[in-house]
Write a protein that holds these residues in place. Sequence first.
Motif, PDB file in Angstrom:
ATOM      1  N   ASP A  58       0.544  -7.025   8.185  1.00 24.93           N
ATOM      2  CA  ASP A  58       0.937  -8.210   8.942  1.00 24.93           C
ATOM      3  C   ASP A  58       0.181  -9.455   8.507  1.00 24.93           C
ATOM      4  O   ASP A  58       0.104 -10.428   9.256  1.00 24.93           O
ATOM      5  N   PRO A 123       5.497  -3.868  17.676  1.00 24.31           N
ATOM      6  CA  PRO A 123       4.254  -3.096  17.506  1.00 24.31           C
ATOM      7  C   PRO A 123       2.997  -3.918  17.765  1.00 24.31           C
ATOM      8  O   PRO A 123       2.018  -3.410  18.314  1.00 24.31           O
ATOM      9  N   TRP A 150       6.330   0.311  12.971  1.00 24.34           N
ATOM     10  CA  TRP A 150       5.381  -0.308  12.027  1.00 24.34           C
ATOM     11  C   TRP A 150       5.503   0.332  10.649  1.00 24.34           C
ATOM     12  O   TRP A 150       5.567  -0.364   9.631  1.00 24.34           O
TER      13      TRP A 150
END
Length: 212
Positions: A58, A123, A150
């Motif tokens: 991320d 998530p 995820w």
Amino acid sequence: MDWTWYLFRFDGRINRALLWQALLIVALLAALLGVIGQVIHLINAEGALMLSLKLDFDFGLDDLFKLVDPRAYRSLAPVDRTNLILKAFGLSLFLWIYLATAIKRLHDRDRSGWWLVPFFFLPGLYNQFSDLLPNSTWMLPFWLVASILWLWGFVEMFIVSGSAGDNRFGPDPLAKTEDGSSPAKSWDQQRELELVPPSASPPGGMHVKRSA
């Protein structure tokens, strides 16, 4: 390479290598901002100067979800608040780069950018607030769903190759025209984040072939 399009625009497609490269760029920028923050901290108090690279799926945006968690504000120390503006700038920049590159990568998989919601936002929200949920086996399905989403997102964007040939979002980034040159990176769509984008054909009837 058109760096403005690559890092800040949402149209077109990029392959896996360019997404990994964007991840490295964000990690270097985060390390630079970390050094600046440590220097500011050293001006106000004694501390250790540390350089760290954080490579996350991320783009190191874990702190983004603290913005919707009131507990995060109460836990900030006075020294931390001095770096709040710098951190907010960094998060804004990293989030924009993440969205721009991740959406183009989803386009390469012939998926709408809205897939970032189950792959990234759901998530992330679960991880931020999971400690508030009851500690029981009933919560196991929620953890399992968040983990699967995820992992699915990671595989889709960082592991699996893009769709071969042109798709509704633009030319294949790995394709070459018959004269050996690369095709245009994209053509305009009505909106880059449409739930059901319109289909399109390459301009001028260009024939492309995927390179090895």
